[in-house]
Design a protein around this motif. Sequence first.
Motif: not given
Length: 437
Positions: A311-314, A307, A316-317
């Motif tokens: 990272p899954a979020g738009p 994770a 995200a670094e």
Amino acid sequence: MRATGGRTVRDLRRENRTAVLQRLYFDGPLSRFSLGPATGLSSGSVSNVVADLVAEGLVEEAGSVDSAGGRPRTLLRIRQDSACMIGVDVGETRVRVELFDLDLTELARVEKPLAVDGPRRVDRYDVAVVVGHVRDGIEEVIREAGVDPGRLLGVGVGVPGIVARPPEGGAVVHGQTIGWDAVPLEELLRASVPLPPSVPYFIDNGAKTLGQAEMWFGAGRGASSAVVVLFGSGVGACVVSDDLRSGRAVEWGHLTVRVRGRRCRCGSQGCLEAYAGAEALLERWREAGGSPAAGADEETALTSMLAAAYPAGPGAEADATALAVLEETAEYLGAGFADLINLFQPERILVGGWAGLQLGNRFLDSVRTYATSYALSYPASHVRIGLGTLGPDAVTVGAAILPLADFFAHGGHREPAGAGEAAAPAWKASLRERTAQ
């Protein structure tokens, strides 16, 4: 009576039964007419074998299909309730015991956790604890499913380490990474588990049982040759040269990939497992400044590492440290895959095990790139590298297949292979006489 090529009539009958059982199992339901070309047997041989198998309750009718201008043809299939088998996975965090019918439908399952909070990793593999878990698990699944133990084809057990079979009999496990030195596991199980003496045990390396499962029912099906990699806390592999024959476990994780490198849990230095197993991967992340959750087990810790790296979020670094360790691990694994490609030139390399499946295709893309760059170009261009398809529990399925494969090899008979066989071939006697002079 002896047939051609040193085989007896008994041998030929057994081979005919094996051919019919295997084709019905993998391709059935089939008619008698279809079994002829599928097995290479004459119609008379097929009819005789089928009549015997139906009389013994191993095969049953399963409806009919129309034929071109003739009477409908009766379909035949294996009776799934005619026998059952048990698969055991002595895994990294638990002992899993499953009871299956002949169709590999799960009838019952039990999991017994292995302690992971001791001062040393080998503490969880205390022999008495493991044997007790297997014993209790077998008793529980039989009781839960209400199965007569006499119906068991056998108990298959997948273990870490090398399995030896000394002449005096009984499988002995040499598991250097888990602190097992010549553990007479089969003898201990026979003394502990209340099963009829006629029920056989089939104990083998966990990578081999995984390979058996993937070749019979998973991503290896139809391949003429494959290497199936078990990627968990450590790494192992099974080399298979025929999709219906048992493979050979190889201690691939203990190939030296770096002279005087990291200390491996086997005690040596520079092993592939010291860099590429999940245990070593997480340790290297921690050493590089990563922060796995305190007290988390390996599966949870690896999930958090992935994770962080992906990272899954738009927007995200990615965690640069986790990503760098994963990339280095992919290179080590790629180099290890290149060794497998150069040595065995397989048609496929399949990755299974909980860690391999969790790392998934994104990680495998990097492994493929490195493997291709390190391997010889011709065998590298002819190999397909992918994930197994049977999930993280495939070792247990493969363990259950061991008694099933033996049952098929004996033509559906439960007696030992050597029972009632004729005297040794004449050439043996001739050579004994020659060397005695």
